[in-house]
Design a protein around this motif. Structure first.
Motif, PDB file in Angstrom:
ATOM      1  N   SER A  27      12.725  -0.113   8.964  1.00 21.30           N
ATOM      2  CA  SER A  27      13.759   0.891   8.206  1.00 21.30           C
ATOM      3  C   SER A  27      14.473   0.233   7.114  1.00 21.30           C
ATOM      4  O   SER A  27      15.230  -0.766   7.482  1.00 21.30           O
ATOM      5  N   LEU A  28      14.259   0.671   5.750  1.00 27.77           N
ATOM      6  CA  LEU A  28      15.178   0.204   4.686  1.00 27.77           C
ATOM      7  C   LEU A  28      16.739   0.464   4.880  1.00 27.77           C
ATOM      8  O   LEU A  28      17.486  -0.255   4.727  1.00 27.77           O
ATOM      9  N   SER A  29      16.844   1.880   5.675  1.00 27.55           N
ATOM     10  CA  SER A  29      18.199   2.133   5.647  1.00 27.55           C
ATOM     11  C   SER A  29      18.159   3.475   6.598  1.00 27.55           C
ATOM     12  O   SER A  29      17.067   3.921   6.846  1.00 27.55           O
ATOM     13  N   ARG A  30      19.350   3.885   7.232  1.00 24.83           N
ATOM     14  CA  ARG A  30      19.184   5.394   7.819  1.00 24.83           C
ATOM     15  C   ARG A  30      18.895   6.351   6.765  1.00 24.83           C
ATOM     16  O   ARG A  30      18.758   7.417   6.855  1.00 24.83           O
ATOM     17  N   LEU A  31      19.432   6.151   5.488  1.00 29.55           N
ATOM     18  CA  LEU A  31      19.036   7.120   4.509  1.00 29.55           C
ATOM     19  C   LEU A  31      17.646   7.157   3.981  1.00 29.55           C
ATOM     20  O   LEU A  31      16.824   6.515   4.459  1.00 29.55           O
ATOM     21  N   THR A  32      17.238   8.426   3.581  1.00 28.37           N
ATOM     22  CA  THR A  32      15.883   8.668   3.107  1.00 28.37           C
ATOM     23  C   THR A  32      15.663   8.526   1.791  1.00 28.37           C
ATOM     24  O   THR A  32      16.715   9.061   1.077  1.00 28.37           O
ATOM     25  N   PHE A  33      14.697   7.831   1.053  1.00 26.67           N
ATOM     26  CA  PHE A  33      14.607   7.574  -0.228  1.00 26.67           C
ATOM     27  C   PHE A  33      13.268   8.093  -0.721  1.00 26.67           C
ATOM     28  O   PHE A  33      12.328   8.084   0.132  1.00 26.67           O
ATOM     29  N   THR A  34      13.113   8.375  -2.003  1.00 24.84           N
ATOM     30  CA  THR A  34      11.782   8.786  -2.611  1.00 24.84           C
ATOM     31  C   THR A  34      10.955   7.525  -2.299  1.00 24.84           C
ATOM     32  O   THR A  34      11.427   6.443  -2.269  1.00 24.84           O
ATOM     33  N   HIS A  35       9.587   7.722  -2.465  1.00 21.60           N
ATOM     34  CA  HIS A  35       8.624   6.601  -2.453  1.00 21.60           C
ATOM     35  C   HIS A  35       8.778   5.453  -3.477  1.00 21.60           C
ATOM     36  O   HIS A  35       8.746   4.319  -3.423  1.00 21.60           O
ATOM     37  N   LEU A  44       0.851  -1.161   0.128  1.00 21.49           N
ATOM     38  CA  LEU A  44       0.096  -0.083   0.094  1.00 21.49           C
ATOM     39  C   LEU A  44       1.086   1.174   0.074  1.00 21.49           C
ATOM     40  O   LEU A  44       1.771   1.329   0.766  1.00 21.49           O
ATOM     41  N   VAL A  45       0.926   1.886  -1.219  1.00 17.69           N
ATOM     42  CA  VAL A  45       1.986   3.103  -1.400  1.00 17.69           C
ATOM     43  C   VAL A  45       1.196   4.387  -1.587  1.00 17.69           C
ATOM     44  O   VAL A  45       0.044   4.227  -2.248  1.00 17.69           O
ATOM     45  N   VAL A  46       1.705   5.306  -1.053  1.00 21.76           N
ATOM     46  CA  VAL A  46       1.112   6.632  -1.455  1.00 21.76           C
ATOM     47  C   VAL A  46       1.832   7.214  -2.535  1.00 21.76           C
ATOM     48  O   VAL A  46       3.328   7.101  -2.578  1.00 21.76           O
ATOM     49  N   GLY A  47       1.285   7.504  -3.544  1.00 19.82           N
ATOM     50  CA  GLY A  47       1.962   8.123  -4.864  1.00 19.82           C
ATOM     51  C   GLY A  47       1.809   7.325  -5.842  1.00 19.82           C
ATOM     52  O   GLY A  47       2.081   5.899  -5.627  1.00 19.82           O
ATOM     53  N   ARG A  48       2.294   7.401  -7.036  1.00 18.08           N
ATOM     54  CA  ARG A  48       2.285   6.706  -8.307  1.00 18.08           C
ATOM     55  C   ARG A  48       3.825   6.642  -8.680  1.00 18.08           C
ATOM     56  O   ARG A  48       4.571   7.408  -8.242  1.00 18.08           O
ATOM     57  N   LEU A  49       4.155   5.515  -9.264  1.00 17.86           N
ATOM     58  CA  LEU A  49       5.474   5.551  -9.998  1.00 17.86           C
ATOM     59  C   LEU A  49       5.226   6.141 -11.256  1.00 17.86           C
ATOM     60  O   LEU A  49       4.419   5.829 -12.271  1.00 17.86           O
ATOM     61  N   LYS A  50       6.333   7.079 -11.436  1.00 20.70           N
ATOM     62  CA  LYS A  50       6.388   7.995 -12.602  1.00 20.70           C
ATOM     63  C   LYS A  50       7.594   7.397 -13.560  1.00 20.70           C
ATOM     64  O   LYS A  50       7.442   7.674 -14.882  1.00 20.70           O
TER      65      LYS A  50
END
Length: 145
Positions: free
Chosen positions: A111-119, A6-12
């Motif tokens: 958490s996938l990582s301590r880094l922040t990623f785009t959705h 369940l994800v907010v936003g579309r893959l562009k």
């Protein structure tokens, strides 16, 4: 195994979409995968939309991707995933994160990582790790320890 993302936003980005599609296809023999995209808005509205979407999945385990969550090695994540005995719903929030009520409702904050990623990148990483985990659980050769 039943898995919902369940994800907010579309893959562009078409390249990211193609890779997600490839991992989803590879997951096929191991798990039934469902993806539901919700429109991005603000955190409060996204939280309400996520809660509404979760009503369809009562009884499912909820894993929320969050920077406050636990980090795992791929092998440990496979162990965690393998312990779920029911449908698992993974939630990826929008650019401003997840509403507090979603984090509070989660069975696991991951958490996938301590880094922040785009959705978009978070979705690709999630799909890759889901495939890697089920492949590990089934003795496949995709993961090289």
């Amino acid at each position: 195994m039943l898995i919902k993302v369940l994800v907010v936003g579309r893959l562009k980005d078409r390249a990211i979409q193609a890779r997600c599609d490839e991992f989803a296809k590879w997951l096929g023999p191991y798990a039934k995968l469902e993806v539901q995209e919700l429109p991005d808005s603000n955190v409060a509205k996204e939280g309400q939309a996520i809660l509404k979407a979760l009503e369809r999945d009562r009884g499912a385990a909820l894993v929320a991707l969050s920077e406050e969550g636990k980090e795992f090695t791929s092998v440990k994540f496979a162990e965690v995933l393998g312990k779920f005995d029911r449908k698992v719903v993974f939630v990826i929030g929008g650019p401003y994160g997840l509403a507090p009520e979603i984090r509070a409702k989660a069975d696991l904050l991951w958490s996938l990582s301590r880094l922040t990623f785009t959705h978009e990148l978070a979705r690709l990483l999630l799909f890759e790790q889901l495939f890697r985990a089920v492949n590990i659980l089934h003795g496949g050769s995709y993961h090289n320890p």
